[in-house]
Write an enzyme that holds these catalytic residues in place. Sequence first.
Site, PDB file in Angstrom:
ATOM      1  N   LYS A  90     -35.192 -10.011  16.244  1.00 18.40           N
ATOM      2  CA  LYS A  90     -36.296  -9.073  16.028  1.00 18.40           C
ATOM      3  C   LYS A  90     -36.024  -8.174  14.816  1.00 18.40           C
ATOM      4  O   LYS A  90     -36.865  -8.013  13.942  1.00 18.40           O
ATOM      5  CB  LYS A  90     -36.513  -8.200  17.280  1.00 18.40           C
ATOM      6  CG  LYS A  90     -36.786  -8.983  18.565  1.00 18.40           C
ATOM      7  CD  LYS A  90     -37.052  -8.078  19.746  1.00 18.40           C
ATOM      8  CE  LYS A  90     -35.873  -7.233  20.173  1.00 18.40           C
ATOM      9  NZ  LYS A  90     -34.718  -7.990  20.715  1.00 18.40           N
ATOM     10  N   ARG A 122     -40.756  -2.260  26.480  1.00 14.59           N
ATOM     11  CA  ARG A 122     -39.741  -3.056  27.169  1.00 14.59           C
ATOM     12  C   ARG A 122     -39.913  -3.028  28.672  1.00 14.59           C
ATOM     13  O   ARG A 122     -39.135  -3.663  29.386  1.00 14.59           O
ATOM     14  CB  ARG A 122     -38.380  -2.459  26.868  1.00 14.59           C
ATOM     15  CG  ARG A 122     -37.633  -3.145  25.757  1.00 14.59           C
ATOM     16  CD  ARG A 122     -36.368  -2.389  25.668  1.00 14.59           C
ATOM     17  NE  ARG A 122     -35.223  -3.061  25.248  1.00 14.59           N
ATOM     18  CZ  ARG A 122     -34.826  -3.144  23.989  1.00 14.59           C
ATOM     19  NH1 ARG A 122     -35.585  -2.750  23.030  1.00 14.59           N
ATOM     20  NH2 ARG A 122     -33.667  -3.662  23.720  1.00 14.59           N
ATOM     21  N   ARG A 135     -22.016 -10.431  15.665  1.00 12.03           N
ATOM     22  CA  ARG A 135     -22.856  -9.518  14.873  1.00 12.03           C
ATOM     23  C   ARG A 135     -22.081  -8.295  14.371  1.00 12.03           C
ATOM     24  O   ARG A 135     -21.309  -7.693  15.093  1.00 12.03           O
ATOM     25  CB  ARG A 135     -24.045  -9.028  15.704  1.00 12.03           C
ATOM     26  CG  ARG A 135     -24.911  -8.033  14.927  1.00 12.03           C
ATOM     27  CD  ARG A 135     -26.238  -7.785  15.564  1.00 12.03           C
ATOM     28  NE  ARG A 135     -26.142  -7.161  16.874  1.00 12.03           N
ATOM     29  CZ  ARG A 135     -27.182  -6.826  17.611  1.00 12.03           C
ATOM     30  NH1 ARG A 135     -28.401  -7.084  17.169  1.00 12.03           N
ATOM     31  NH2 ARG A 135     -27.014  -6.268  18.782  1.00 12.03           N
ATOM     32  N   ARG A 163     -21.645  -2.933  17.121  1.00 16.17           N
ATOM     33  CA  ARG A 163     -22.341  -2.047  18.059  1.00 16.17           C
ATOM     34  C   ARG A 163     -21.608  -2.043  19.397  1.00 16.17           C
ATOM     35  O   ARG A 163     -21.214  -3.115  19.889  1.00 16.17           O
ATOM     36  CB  ARG A 163     -23.783  -2.551  18.276  1.00 16.17           C
ATOM     37  CG  ARG A 163     -24.767  -1.971  17.277  1.00 16.17           C
ATOM     38  CD  ARG A 163     -26.146  -2.562  17.339  1.00 16.17           C
ATOM     39  NE  ARG A 163     -26.724  -2.729  18.655  1.00 16.17           N
ATOM     40  CZ  ARG A 163     -27.944  -3.233  18.879  1.00 16.17           C
ATOM     41  NH1 ARG A 163     -28.698  -3.613  17.855  1.00 16.17           N
ATOM     42  NH2 ARG A 163     -28.394  -3.363  20.098  1.00 16.17           N
ATOM     43  N   ARG A 168     -27.472  -6.264  29.097  1.00 15.09           N
ATOM     44  CA  ARG A 168     -28.728  -6.198  28.328  1.00 15.09           C
ATOM     45  C   ARG A 168     -29.620  -7.397  28.654  1.00 15.09           C
ATOM     46  O   ARG A 168     -30.836  -7.277  28.738  1.00 15.09           O
ATOM     47  CB  ARG A 168     -28.421  -6.138  26.825  1.00 15.09           C
ATOM     48  CG  ARG A 168     -27.945  -4.751  26.416  1.00 15.09           C
ATOM     49  CD  ARG A 168     -27.186  -4.776  25.114  1.00 15.09           C
ATOM     50  NE  ARG A 168     -27.973  -5.257  24.004  1.00 15.09           N
ATOM     51  CZ  ARG A 168     -27.465  -5.837  22.918  1.00 15.09           C
ATOM     52  NH1 ARG A 168     -26.164  -6.037  22.822  1.00 15.09           N
ATOM     53  NH2 ARG A 168     -28.253  -6.225  21.960  1.00 15.09           N
TER      54      ARG A 168
HETATM   55  P1  AP5 Z   1     -30.912  -9.281  15.394  1.00 13.43           P
HETATM   56  O1  AP5 Z   1     -31.970  -9.389  14.361  1.00 13.43           O
HETATM   57  O2  AP5 Z   1     -29.974  -8.131  15.323  1.00 13.43           O
HETATM   58  O3  AP5 Z   1     -31.540  -9.442  16.863  1.00 13.43           O
HETATM   59  P2  AP5 Z   1     -32.413  -8.419  17.729  1.00 13.43           P
HETATM   60  O4  AP5 Z   1     -33.451  -9.211  18.422  1.00 13.43           O
HETATM   61  O5  AP5 Z   1     -32.856  -7.262  16.890  1.00 13.43           O
HETATM   62  O6  AP5 Z   1     -31.304  -7.998  18.777  1.00 13.43           O
HETATM   63  P3  AP5 Z   1     -30.914  -6.553  19.340  1.00 13.43           P
HETATM   64  O7  AP5 Z   1     -29.539  -6.725  19.950  1.00 13.43           O
HETATM   65  O8  AP5 Z   1     -31.052  -5.481  18.294  1.00 13.43           O
HETATM   66  O9  AP5 Z   1     -31.975  -6.371  20.422  1.00 13.43           O
HETATM   67  P4  AP5 Z   1     -31.964  -5.422  21.568  1.00 13.43           P
HETATM   68  O10 AP5 Z   1     -33.357  -5.567  22.018  1.00 13.43           O
HETATM   69  O11 AP5 Z   1     -30.922  -5.684  22.587  1.00 13.43           O
HETATM   70  O12 AP5 Z   1     -31.485  -4.026  20.918  1.00 13.43           O
HETATM   71  P5  AP5 Z   1     -32.245  -2.684  20.524  1.00 13.43           P
HETATM   72  O13 AP5 Z   1     -31.586  -2.137  19.327  1.00 13.43           O
HETATM   73  O14 AP5 Z   1     -33.709  -2.883  20.521  1.00 13.43           O
HETATM   74  O15 AP5 Z   1     -30.075 -10.663  15.353  1.00 13.43           O
HETATM   75  C1  AP5 Z   1     -28.948 -10.831  16.185  1.00 13.43           C
HETATM   76  C2  AP5 Z   1     -27.825 -11.516  15.395  1.00 13.43           C
HETATM   77  O16 AP5 Z   1     -28.230 -12.834  15.053  1.00 13.43           O
HETATM   78  C3  AP5 Z   1     -27.461 -10.828  14.067  1.00 13.43           C
HETATM   79  O17 AP5 Z   1     -26.078 -10.980  13.848  1.00 13.43           O
HETATM   80  C4  AP5 Z   1     -28.258 -11.626  13.020  1.00 13.43           C
HETATM   81  O18 AP5 Z   1     -27.638 -11.584  11.749  1.00 13.43           O
HETATM   82  C5  AP5 Z   1     -28.247 -13.027  13.642  1.00 13.43           C
HETATM   83  N1  AP5 Z   1     -29.437 -13.832  13.356  1.00 13.43           N
HETATM   84  C6  AP5 Z   1     -30.734 -13.409  13.338  1.00 13.43           C
HETATM   85  N2  AP5 Z   1     -31.549 -14.446  13.086  1.00 13.43           N
HETATM   86  C7  AP5 Z   1     -30.765 -15.548  12.968  1.00 13.43           C
HETATM   87  C8  AP5 Z   1     -31.026 -16.932  12.706  1.00 13.43           C
HETATM   88  N3  AP5 Z   1     -32.269 -17.385  12.514  1.00 13.43           N
HETATM   89  N4  AP5 Z   1     -29.976 -17.777  12.658  1.00 13.43           N
HETATM   90  C9  AP5 Z   1     -28.707 -17.338  12.844  1.00 13.43           C
HETATM   91  N5  AP5 Z   1     -28.386 -16.039  13.088  1.00 13.43           N
HETATM   92  C10 AP5 Z   1     -29.414 -15.153  13.146  1.00 13.43           C
HETATM   93  O19 AP5 Z   1     -31.904  -1.765  21.779  1.00 13.43           O
HETATM   94  C11 AP5 Z   1     -30.590  -1.297  21.982  1.00 13.43           C
HETATM   95  C12 AP5 Z   1     -30.569  -0.345  23.166  1.00 13.43           C
HETATM   96  O20 AP5 Z   1     -31.393   0.819  22.891  1.00 13.43           O
HETATM   97  C13 AP5 Z   1     -31.120  -0.888  24.495  1.00 13.43           C
HETATM   98  O21 AP5 Z   1     -30.160  -1.622  25.216  1.00 13.43           O
HETATM   99  C14 AP5 Z   1     -31.514   0.429  25.199  1.00 13.43           C
HETATM  100  O22 AP5 Z   1     -30.398   1.100  25.703  1.00 13.43           O
HETATM  101  C15 AP5 Z   1     -32.091   1.245  24.048  1.00 13.43           C
HETATM  102  N6  AP5 Z   1     -33.526   0.994  23.858  1.00 13.43           N
HETATM  103  C16 AP5 Z   1     -34.132   0.540  22.724  1.00 13.43           C
HETATM  104  N7  AP5 Z   1     -35.450   0.404  22.901  1.00 13.43           N
HETATM  105  C17 AP5 Z   1     -35.696   0.799  24.172  1.00 13.43           C
HETATM  106  C18 AP5 Z   1     -36.882   0.864  24.954  1.00 13.43           C
HETATM  107  N8  AP5 Z   1     -38.083   0.521  24.442  1.00 13.43           N
HETATM  108  N9  AP5 Z   1     -36.766   1.302  26.225  1.00 13.43           N
HETATM  109  C19 AP5 Z   1     -35.587   1.669  26.760  1.00 13.43           C
HETATM  110  N10 AP5 Z   1     -34.418   1.611  26.071  1.00 13.43           N
HETATM  111  C20 AP5 Z   1     -34.481   1.182  24.788  1.00 13.43           C
HETATM  112 MG    MG Z   2     -32.461  -5.208  16.844  1.00 16.90          MG
END
Ligand code: AP5
Ligand code: MG
Length: 220
Positions: free
Chosen positions: A13, A88, A127, A159, A170
Amino acid sequence: MNVIFLGPPGAGKGTQAKRIIGRLGIPQLSTGDILRKAVADGTALGKKAKALMDAGKLVPDEIVNGIVDEALGSPEAAKGFLLDGFPRTVPQATALDEILQRRGRKIDHVINLEVPTEVLVDRLSGRQTCPKCQTPYGKDTPPKRAGICDKDGEKLIVRPDDMPDRVRQRMLEYESKTALLTGYYRKRGVVRAVDGVGTVDEVERRIIQALGAERPGVDR
Ligand code: AP5
Ligand code: MG
Protein backbone atom coordinates in the site's frame (compact mmCIF):
# COMPACT_ATOMS: atom_id res chain seq x y z
CA MET A 1 -10.31 11.39 -7.28
CA ASN A 2 -10.92 9.90 -3.82
CA VAL A 3 -9.29 6.51 -3.34
CA ILE A 4 -8.84 3.93 -0.56
CA PHE A 5 -6.04 1.34 -0.61
CA LEU A 6 -7.07 -1.80 1.25
CA GLY A 7 -4.84 -4.80 1.78
CA PRO A 8 -2.98 -6.73 4.45
CA PRO A 9 0.28 -5.63 6.10
CA GLY A 10 3.07 -5.78 3.52
CA ALA A 11 0.73 -5.77 0.50
CA GLY A 12 2.50 -2.73 -0.94
CA LYS A 13 0.00 0.00 0.00
CA GLY A 14 2.69 2.49 1.02
CA THR A 15 5.01 1.62 -1.89
CA GLN A 16 2.27 2.07 -4.47
CA ALA A 17 0.64 5.07 -2.78
CA LYS A 18 3.89 7.00 -2.94
CA ARG A 19 4.02 6.38 -6.73
CA ILE A 20 0.36 6.86 -7.60
CA ILE A 21 -0.08 10.21 -5.82
CA GLY A 22 2.42 11.76 -8.24
CA ARG A 23 0.28 10.71 -11.19
CA LEU A 24 -3.01 11.77 -9.67
CA GLY A 25 -1.81 14.97 -7.98
CA ILE A 26 -3.48 14.06 -4.69
CA PRO A 27 -1.99 13.53 -1.22
CA GLN A 28 -1.36 10.16 0.44
CA LEU A 29 -3.07 10.06 3.82
CA SER A 30 -1.45 7.17 5.67
CA THR A 31 -2.67 6.81 9.25
CA GLY A 32 0.34 4.57 9.95
CA ASP A 33 2.78 7.25 8.71
CA ILE A 34 0.98 10.00 10.67
CA LEU A 35 1.01 7.88 13.85
CA ARG A 36 4.70 6.94 13.43
CA LYS A 37 5.57 10.64 13.06
CA ALA A 38 3.61 11.41 16.25
CA VAL A 39 5.53 8.65 18.06
CA ALA A 40 8.88 9.98 16.78
CA ASP A 41 7.95 13.54 17.80
CA GLY A 42 6.84 12.33 21.26
CA THR A 43 3.46 14.11 21.03
CA ALA A 44 0.49 13.23 23.27
CA LEU A 45 -1.00 11.28 20.34
CA GLY A 46 2.29 9.43 19.86
CA LYS A 47 2.47 8.52 23.55
CA LYS A 48 -1.05 7.03 23.39
CA ALA A 49 -0.33 5.07 20.20
CA LYS A 50 3.23 3.78 20.69
CA ALA A 51 2.66 0.68 22.83
CA LEU A 52 -0.26 -0.51 20.70
CA MET A 53 1.60 0.03 17.43
CA ASP A 54 4.76 -1.67 18.67
CA ALA A 55 2.62 -4.66 19.71
CA GLY A 56 1.01 -4.85 16.26
CA LYS A 57 -2.43 -3.90 17.59
CA LEU A 58 -4.83 -1.34 16.20
CA VAL A 59 -5.02 2.11 17.76
CA PRO A 60 -8.55 3.02 19.04
CA ASP A 61 -11.04 4.10 16.36
CA GLU A 62 -11.73 7.53 17.94
CA ILE A 63 -8.05 8.46 17.62
CA VAL A 64 -7.64 7.55 13.95
CA ASN A 65 -11.08 8.91 13.01
CA GLY A 66 -10.02 12.29 14.44
CA ILE A 67 -6.74 12.20 12.48
CA VAL A 68 -8.55 11.48 9.21
CA ASP A 69 -11.27 14.09 9.80
CA GLU A 70 -8.57 16.72 10.27
CA ALA A 71 -6.49 15.55 7.30
CA LEU A 72 -9.48 15.54 4.94
CA GLY A 73 -10.23 19.13 5.91
CA SER A 74 -6.77 20.31 4.82
CA PRO A 75 -6.40 22.36 1.62
CA GLU A 76 -4.14 19.66 0.08
CA ALA A 77 -6.99 17.13 0.23
CA ALA A 78 -9.45 19.49 -1.49
CA LYS A 79 -8.95 17.96 -4.97
CA GLY A 80 -8.78 14.36 -3.83
CA PHE A 81 -6.96 11.95 -1.53
CA LEU A 82 -5.52 8.49 -1.31
CA LEU A 83 -6.22 6.82 2.04
CA ASP A 84 -3.55 4.21 2.91
CA GLY A 85 -4.31 2.13 6.02
CA PHE A 86 -7.71 3.68 6.78
CA PRO A 87 -10.42 2.53 7.31
CA ARG A 88 -9.44 -0.66 9.09
CA THR A 89 -12.61 -1.46 11.06
CA VAL A 90 -16.33 -1.16 10.35
CA PRO A 91 -16.69 1.73 12.86
CA GLN A 92 -13.88 3.54 10.99
CA ALA A 93 -15.67 2.95 7.65
CA THR A 94 -18.94 4.34 9.00
CA ALA A 95 -17.07 7.31 10.51
CA LEU A 96 -15.49 7.94 7.10
CA ASP A 97 -18.95 7.86 5.47
CA GLU A 98 -20.10 10.50 7.93
CA ILE A 99 -16.98 12.67 7.44
CA LEU A 100 -17.33 12.53 3.63
CA GLN A 101 -21.08 13.15 3.68
CA ARG A 102 -20.51 16.20 5.86
CA ARG A 103 -18.04 17.48 3.27
CA GLY A 104 -20.21 16.53 0.27
CA ARG A 105 -17.71 13.99 -1.04
CA LYS A 106 -17.58 10.26 -1.77
CA ILE A 107 -15.17 7.40 -2.43
CA ASP A 108 -14.56 6.75 -6.15
CA HIS A 109 -12.38 3.64 -5.97
CA VAL A 110 -11.28 1.08 -3.38
CA ILE A 111 -8.17 -0.77 -4.54
CA ASN A 112 -7.86 -4.12 -2.78
CA LEU A 113 -4.26 -5.32 -3.10
CA GLU A 114 -4.20 -9.12 -2.99
CA VAL A 115 -1.00 -10.88 -1.90
CA PRO A 116 -0.63 -14.38 -0.39
CA THR A 117 0.41 -14.58 3.28
CA GLU A 118 3.78 -16.25 2.64
CA VAL A 119 4.78 -13.40 0.31
CA LEU A 120 3.65 -10.80 2.89
CA VAL A 121 5.71 -12.43 5.65
CA ASP A 122 8.75 -12.63 3.38
CA ARG A 123 8.42 -8.97 2.36
CA LEU A 124 8.02 -7.69 5.91
CA SER A 125 10.96 -9.73 7.21
CA GLY A 126 13.22 -7.84 4.80
CA ARG A 127 11.73 -4.37 5.05
CA GLN A 128 13.66 -1.26 6.03
CA THR A 129 11.89 2.07 6.34
CA CYS A 130 12.99 5.71 6.17
CA PRO A 131 12.10 7.28 9.54
CA LYS A 132 11.76 10.69 7.86
CA CYS A 133 9.73 10.18 4.65
CA GLN A 134 8.46 6.64 5.51
CA THR A 135 9.56 5.19 2.16
CA PRO A 136 9.77 1.38 2.52
CA TYR A 137 12.61 -0.66 0.99
CA GLY A 138 12.84 -4.42 0.69
CA LYS A 139 14.77 -7.34 -0.76
CA ASP A 140 13.34 -6.71 -4.23
CA THR A 141 13.16 -2.96 -3.77
CA PRO A 142 16.54 -2.03 -2.24
CA PRO A 143 17.91 1.51 -1.82
CA LYS A 144 20.76 2.58 -4.12
CA ARG A 145 23.13 2.77 -1.12
CA ALA A 146 22.67 0.05 1.51
CA GLY A 147 20.87 1.32 4.60
CA ILE A 148 20.34 4.88 3.26
CA CYS A 149 17.10 6.42 1.92
CA ASP A 150 17.31 7.38 -1.78
CA LYS A 151 15.05 10.37 -1.25
CA ASP A 152 16.54 12.19 1.73
CA GLY A 153 19.75 10.38 2.75
CA GLU A 154 18.35 9.31 6.16
CA LYS A 155 19.60 6.12 7.79
CA LEU A 156 16.96 3.40 7.34
CA ILE A 157 15.44 1.60 10.33
CA VAL A 158 13.50 -1.61 10.92
CA ARG A 159 9.99 -0.81 12.16
CA PRO A 160 9.43 -2.32 15.65
CA ASP A 161 6.21 -3.91 14.38
CA ASP A 162 8.13 -5.82 11.69
CA MET A 163 9.48 -8.30 14.27
CA PRO A 164 8.02 -11.75 13.41
CA ASP A 165 5.66 -12.03 16.44
CA ARG A 166 4.29 -8.51 15.78
CA VAL A 167 3.78 -9.31 12.11
CA ARG A 168 1.69 -12.30 13.16
CA GLN A 169 -0.37 -10.05 15.46
CA ARG A 170 -0.89 -7.51 12.64
CA MET A 171 -2.07 -10.30 10.30
CA LEU A 172 -4.57 -11.42 12.97
CA GLU A 173 -5.85 -7.86 13.37
CA TYR A 174 -6.22 -7.60 9.59
CA GLU A 175 -8.06 -10.91 9.24
CA SER A 176 -10.44 -10.30 12.16
CA LYS A 177 -11.20 -6.58 11.68
CA THR A 178 -10.17 -5.27 8.26
CA ALA A 179 -10.60 -8.01 5.61
CA LEU A 180 -14.40 -7.75 5.79
CA LEU A 181 -14.28 -4.14 4.59
CA THR A 182 -14.01 -5.32 0.99
CA GLY A 183 -17.57 -6.62 1.42
CA TYR A 184 -18.61 -3.28 2.94
CA TYR A 185 -17.45 -1.40 -0.16
CA ARG A 186 -18.26 -4.09 -2.72
CA LYS A 187 -21.96 -3.40 -2.22
CA ARG A 188 -21.30 0.09 -3.59
CA GLY A 189 -19.56 -1.23 -6.70
CA VAL A 190 -16.33 0.65 -6.05
CA VAL A 191 -13.95 -2.22 -5.22
CA ARG A 192 -11.23 -3.17 -7.72
CA ALA A 193 -9.21 -6.27 -6.84
CA VAL A 194 -5.57 -5.91 -7.92
CA ASP A 195 -2.99 -8.68 -7.93
CA GLY A 196 -0.18 -7.33 -5.73
CA VAL A 197 2.37 -9.96 -6.75
CA GLY A 198 4.91 -8.97 -9.40
CA THR A 199 7.39 -6.16 -9.75
CA VAL A 200 6.54 -2.77 -8.28
CA ASP A 201 6.17 -1.41 -11.85
CA GLU A 202 3.80 -4.23 -12.83
CA VAL A 203 1.59 -3.70 -9.79
CA GLU A 204 1.57 0.05 -10.40
CA ARG A 205 0.38 -0.49 -13.99
CA ARG A 206 -2.46 -2.71 -12.75
CA ILE A 207 -3.54 -0.08 -10.24
CA ILE A 208 -3.49 2.70 -12.84
CA GLN A 209 -5.63 0.54 -15.10
CA ALA A 210 -8.05 -0.29 -12.28
CA LEU A 211 -8.40 3.41 -11.48
CA GLY A 212 -9.00 4.16 -15.15
CA ALA A 213 -6.80 7.17 -14.46
CA GLU A 214 -4.46 7.12 -17.41
CA ARG A 215 -3.15 4.71 -19.96
CA PRO A 216 -0.26 2.82 -18.33
CA GLY A 217 3.16 4.33 -18.76
CA VAL A 218 1.99 7.35 -20.75
CA ASP A 219 3.29 10.21 -18.68
CA ARG A 220 6.11 8.90 -16.54
P1 AP5 B 1 4.80 -1.68 1.90
O1 AP5 B 1 4.52 -0.80 0.74
O2 AP5 B 1 5.55 -1.11 3.05
O3 AP5 B 1 3.45 -2.41 2.39
P2 AP5 B 1 2.20 -1.84 3.19
O4 AP5 B 1 0.99 -2.46 2.61
O5 AP5 B 1 2.25 -0.35 3.27
O6 AP5 B 1 2.49 -2.51 4.59
P3 AP5 B 1 2.43 -1.89 6.07
O7 AP5 B 1 3.22 -2.85 6.93
O8 AP5 B 1 2.85 -0.45 6.10
O9 AP5 B 1 0.93 -2.00 6.36
P4 AP5 B 1 0.25 -1.95 7.68
O10 AP5 B 1 -1.15 -1.83 7.22
O11 AP5 B 1 0.54 -3.09 8.58
O12 AP5 B 1 0.94 -0.71 8.43
P5 AP5 B 1 0.48 0.78 8.75
O13 AP5 B 1 1.67 1.64 8.70
O14 AP5 B 1 -0.72 1.14 7.96
O15 AP5 B 1 5.57 -2.97 1.33
C1 AP5 B 1 6.04 -3.97 2.22
C2 AP5 B 1 7.44 -4.42 1.80
O16 AP5 B 1 7.36 -5.06 0.54
C3 AP5 B 1 8.46 -3.28 1.63
O17 AP5 B 1 9.73 -3.75 2.02
C4 AP5 B 1 8.44 -3.00 0.12
O18 AP5 B 1 9.67 -2.46 -0.33
C5 AP5 B 1 8.16 -4.40 -0.44
N1 AP5 B 1 7.38 -4.42 -1.68
C6 AP5 B 1 6.31 -3.64 -1.99
N2 AP5 B 1 5.83 -3.98 -3.20
C7 AP5 B 1 6.59 -5.01 -3.65
C8 AP5 B 1 6.59 -5.80 -4.85
N3 AP5 B 1 5.70 -5.59 -5.82
N4 AP5 B 1 7.52 -6.77 -4.97
C9 AP5 B 1 8.44 -6.99 -3.99
N5 AP5 B 1 8.50 -6.28 -2.84
C10 AP5 B 1 7.58 -5.29 -2.67
O19 AP5 B 1 0.00 0.63 10.27
C11 AP5 B 1 0.94 0.40 11.29
C12 AP5 B 1 0.24 0.43 12.64
O20 AP5 B 1 -0.33 1.74 12.88
C13 AP5 B 1 -0.94 -0.54 12.82
O21 AP5 B 1 -0.52 -1.83 13.19
C14 AP5 B 1 -1.72 0.18 13.94
O22 AP5 B 1 -1.12 0.00 15.19
C15 AP5 B 1 -1.58 1.64 13.54
N6 AP5 B 1 -2.64 2.07 12.61
C16 AP5 B 1 -2.48 2.58 11.36
N7 AP5 B 1 -3.65 2.84 10.79
C17 AP5 B 1 -4.60 2.50 11.69
C18 AP5 B 1 -6.02 2.52 11.67
N8 AP5 B 1 -6.70 2.97 10.60
N9 AP5 B 1 -6.66 2.08 12.77
C19 AP5 B 1 -6.02 1.64 13.86
N10 AP5 B 1 -4.66 1.58 13.94
C20 AP5 B 1 -3.97 2.01 12.86
MG1 MG C 1 2.51 1.07 4.78
